[in-house]
Write a protein that holds these residues in place. Structure first.
Motif, PDB file in Angstrom:
ATOM      1  N   MET A  11      35.510-116.747 -19.182  1.00  0.00           N
ATOM      2  CA  MET A  11      34.393-116.390 -18.306  1.00  0.00           C
ATOM      3  C   MET A  11      33.300-115.617 -19.037  1.00  0.00           C
ATOM      4  O   MET A  11      32.109-115.854 -18.844  1.00  0.00           O
ATOM      5  CB  MET A  11      34.907-115.563 -17.119  1.00  0.00           C
ATOM      6  CG  MET A  11      35.764-116.348 -16.174  1.00  0.00           C
ATOM      7  SD  MET A  11      34.890-117.715 -15.393  1.00  0.00           S
ATOM      8  CE  MET A  11      34.017-116.841 -14.106  1.00  0.00           C
ATOM      9  N   ASP A  30      34.996-108.634 -28.045  1.00  0.00           N
ATOM     10  CA  ASP A  30      36.336-109.115 -27.716  1.00  0.00           C
ATOM     11  C   ASP A  30      37.355-108.593 -28.729  1.00  0.00           C
ATOM     12  O   ASP A  30      37.010-108.310 -29.880  1.00  0.00           O
ATOM     13  CB  ASP A  30      36.347-110.649 -27.695  1.00  0.00           C
ATOM     14  CG  ASP A  30      37.486-111.178 -26.845  1.00  0.00           C
ATOM     15  OD1 ASP A  30      37.283-111.371 -25.638  1.00  0.00           O
ATOM     16  OD2 ASP A  30      38.594-111.364 -27.380  1.00  0.00           O
ATOM     17  N   GLU A 271      47.949-111.038 -14.503  1.00  0.00           N
ATOM     18  CA  GLU A 271      47.229-109.971 -13.794  1.00  0.00           C
ATOM     19  C   GLU A 271      47.999-109.528 -12.531  1.00  0.00           C
ATOM     20  O   GLU A 271      47.424-108.934 -11.635  1.00  0.00           O
ATOM     21  CB  GLU A 271      45.828-110.468 -13.419  1.00  0.00           C
ATOM     22  CG  GLU A 271      44.948-110.760 -14.623  1.00  0.00           C
ATOM     23  CD  GLU A 271      43.520-111.160 -14.250  1.00  0.00           C
ATOM     24  OE1 GLU A 271      43.349-112.217 -13.611  1.00  0.00           O
ATOM     25  OE2 GLU A 271      42.583-110.412 -14.578  1.00  0.00           O
TER      26      GLU A 271
HETATM   27  P1  NAD Z   1      40.671-115.162 -20.728  1.00  0.00           P
HETATM   28  O1  NAD Z   1      42.145-115.173 -20.720  1.00  0.00           O
HETATM   29  O2  NAD Z   1      39.975-116.427 -21.112  1.00  0.00           O
HETATM   30  O3  NAD Z   1      40.152-114.018 -21.695  1.00  0.00           O
HETATM   31  C1  NAD Z   1      40.614-112.714 -21.555  1.00  0.00           C
HETATM   32  C2  NAD Z   1      40.956-112.160 -22.919  1.00  0.00           C
HETATM   33  O4  NAD Z   1      42.020-112.874 -23.531  1.00  0.00           O
HETATM   34  C3  NAD Z   1      39.806-112.256 -23.883  1.00  0.00           C
HETATM   35  O5  NAD Z   1      39.759-111.030 -24.536  1.00  0.00           O
HETATM   36  C4  NAD Z   1      40.185-113.398 -24.805  1.00  0.00           C
HETATM   37  O6  NAD Z   1      39.622-113.354 -26.071  1.00  0.00           O
HETATM   38  C5  NAD Z   1      41.659-113.247 -24.868  1.00  0.00           C
HETATM   39  N1  NAD Z   1      42.276-114.539 -25.164  1.00  0.00           N
HETATM   40  C6  NAD Z   1      42.094-115.686 -24.494  1.00  0.00           C
HETATM   41  N2  NAD Z   1      42.835-116.690 -25.064  1.00  0.00           N
HETATM   42  C7  NAD Z   1      43.484-116.119 -26.114  1.00  0.00           C
HETATM   43  C8  NAD Z   1      44.393-116.602 -27.098  1.00  0.00           C
HETATM   44  N3  NAD Z   1      44.779-117.889 -27.105  1.00  0.00           N
HETATM   45  N4  NAD Z   1      44.854-115.745 -28.032  1.00  0.00           N
HETATM   46  C9  NAD Z   1      44.475-114.453 -28.038  1.00  0.00           C
HETATM   47  N5  NAD Z   1      43.617-113.920 -27.133  1.00  0.00           N
HETATM   48  C10 NAD Z   1      43.127-114.737 -26.182  1.00  0.00           C
HETATM   49  O7  NAD Z   1      40.197-114.602 -19.312  1.00  0.00           O
HETATM   50  P2  NAD Z   1      39.165-115.230 -18.268  1.00  0.00           P
HETATM   51  O8  NAD Z   1      39.739-116.479 -17.716  1.00  0.00           O
HETATM   52  O9  NAD Z   1      37.808-115.230 -18.857  1.00  0.00           O
HETATM   53  O10 NAD Z   1      39.258-114.133 -17.111  1.00  0.00           O
HETATM   54  C11 NAD Z   1      38.550-112.882 -17.127  1.00  0.00           C
HETATM   55  C12 NAD Z   1      38.536-112.337 -15.707  1.00  0.00           C
HETATM   56  O11 NAD Z   1      37.813-113.250 -14.867  1.00  0.00           O
HETATM   57  C13 NAD Z   1      39.940-112.230 -15.095  1.00  0.00           C
HETATM   58  O12 NAD Z   1      39.991-111.126 -14.223  1.00  0.00           O
HETATM   59  C14 NAD Z   1      40.074-113.527 -14.298  1.00  0.00           C
HETATM   60  O13 NAD Z   1      40.999-113.418 -13.245  1.00  0.00           O
HETATM   61  C15 NAD Z   1      38.638-113.669 -13.795  1.00  0.00           C
HETATM   62  N6  NAD Z   1      38.227-115.036 -13.449  1.00  0.00           N
HETATM   63  C16 NAD Z   1      38.537-116.093 -14.265  1.00  0.00           C
HETATM   64  C17 NAD Z   1      38.081-117.361 -13.907  1.00  0.00           C
HETATM   65  C18 NAD Z   1      38.300-118.558 -14.806  1.00  0.00           C
HETATM   66  O14 NAD Z   1      37.960-119.680 -14.413  1.00  0.00           O
HETATM   67  N7  NAD Z   1      38.785-118.407 -16.031  1.00  0.00           N
HETATM   68  C19 NAD Z   1      37.350-117.539 -12.718  1.00  0.00           C
HETATM   69  C20 NAD Z   1      37.042-116.426 -11.938  1.00  0.00           C
HETATM   70  C21 NAD Z   1      37.486-115.161 -12.311  1.00  0.00           C
END
Ligand code: NAD
Length: 309
Positions: A11, A30, A271
């Protein structure tokens, strides 16, 4: 506008890309070094409607950032929020506005440990996105978001933030009651994320189970009892209907909720403590029984123990 995206996963990368594209001066922060290094080396690779686009956006590890932005958008996972705020505390200026768009409950309390309440803006978004690999994001579907100021005197500033988001085609509206919207979304996540994760099924399959209505009604009733302690009126029947609408394969039916993707598919922590776990914790504090949310929280943590070594 100088904007820092704090937590540049799926996101954060989407929002960072769209805001940079519309002329803002964006940087990403990040903790995932390979992701940060790849973005700095090759640009952020953005996949949209099968087209690939690379965009230059500076990316930093939290310990590297020095510049104080005008706006911070928080997009860590819930369990990463507090440690991230601690490590980027130095770039939260006196006038830096902080917008939180994470899913889950309890985040405004955490943010207020680091940010003056007048600079805190809460939001909820229906945009979605997927991280394909380090430095590579896939933009899925379209969406919208609503935001609101926590301090009643900061409405004009919240509307200006909406304008900046809308200039980037993010479809933002100024909400009259964002807290209610956050709780409603948390109920939907609370009904579907942990259940589909434990049962290892998609949303449509869950909806077809004989006991799905009973399960989601009990979960949402417990959310509603806790919400009422904060004077947040949740309409249980309406939320049950909203959950049931998602079973349709033309809605979200074919999808696995994000918790399933995190834990079952990618063996990452969930989460849960900020969704069902928040209700369970508050139930203990208020002496309100929340057996369904208690059990789901324990089961998801147990599954984490089994799958994440
Ligand atoms: P994400 O898991 O993509 O990213 C979160 C963190 O995890 C980041 O710091 C990222 O760099 C790290 N990360 C991701 N993949 C990784 C890997 N393979 N190895 C190591 N680190 C890794 O999180 P998101 O989906 O962007 O969600 C962020 C917030 O937004 C959360 O609260 C989620 O519930 C909310 N949200 C997500 C979505 C969606 O479609 N993804 C939609 C609405 C709300």
């Amino acid at each position: 506008m100088k904007i820092a995206i704090i937590g540049a996963g799926a996101m954060g990368s989407r929002f960072g890309y769209m805001l940079q594209h519309s002329g803002n001066d964006v940087f990403l922060v990040d903790t995932w070094k390979e992701h940060v290094d790849t973005i700095n080396k090759n640009g952020l690779l953005v996949e949209e409607n099968s087209k690939l686009n690379s965009i230059k956006i500076p990316a930093f590890l939290p310990e590297e950032v020095v510049e104080i932005p005008e706006l911070i958008i928080l997009f860590t996972k819930s369990m990463g929020l507090k440690p991230m705020l601690k490590s980027i505390n130095k770039i939260i200026g006196k006038n830096t506005q902080v917008l939180c768009l994470l899913n889950g409950l309890g985040h405004s309390e955490t943010i207020s440990e680091f940010v003056d309440i007048k600079n805190i803006f809460m939001g909820v978004t229906l945009w979605t996105s997927e991280l394909i690999g380090p430095g590579h994001v896939k933009l899925t579907g379209s969406g919208n978001l609503e935001i609101q100021n926590l301090d009643p005197t900061m409405g004009v500033t919240a509307k200006k933030i909406c304008q900046t988001l809308n200039d980037a085609n993010l479809n933002a509206i100024y909400s009259k009651n964002v807290v209610l919207s956050i709780w409603k979304k948390a109920c939907i996540n609370g009904a579907l994320n942990s259940t589909c994760t434990i049962l290892d099924c998609n949303i449509e399959e869950f909806g077809q189970l004989k006991n799905s209505k009973k399960i989601i009604t009990k979960i949402i009733q417990e959310f509603s009892q806790i919400a009422s302690k904060y004077n947040i009126p949740l309409n249980i029947d309406e939320i049950v209907k909203n959950v049931e609408q998602t079973y349709d394969p033309n809605e979200a039916g074919e999808h696995f909720p994000s918790m399933h993707q995190d834990l079952i598919q990618n063996h990452r922590l969930t989460e849960i403590d900020y969704i069902n776990g928040y209700i369970s914790k508050k139930g203990k504090e208020f002496d309100i029984p929340t057996p369904y949310n208690n059990l789901l929280t324990i089961l998801v943590h147990s599954k984490e123990e089994l799958l994440i070594k």
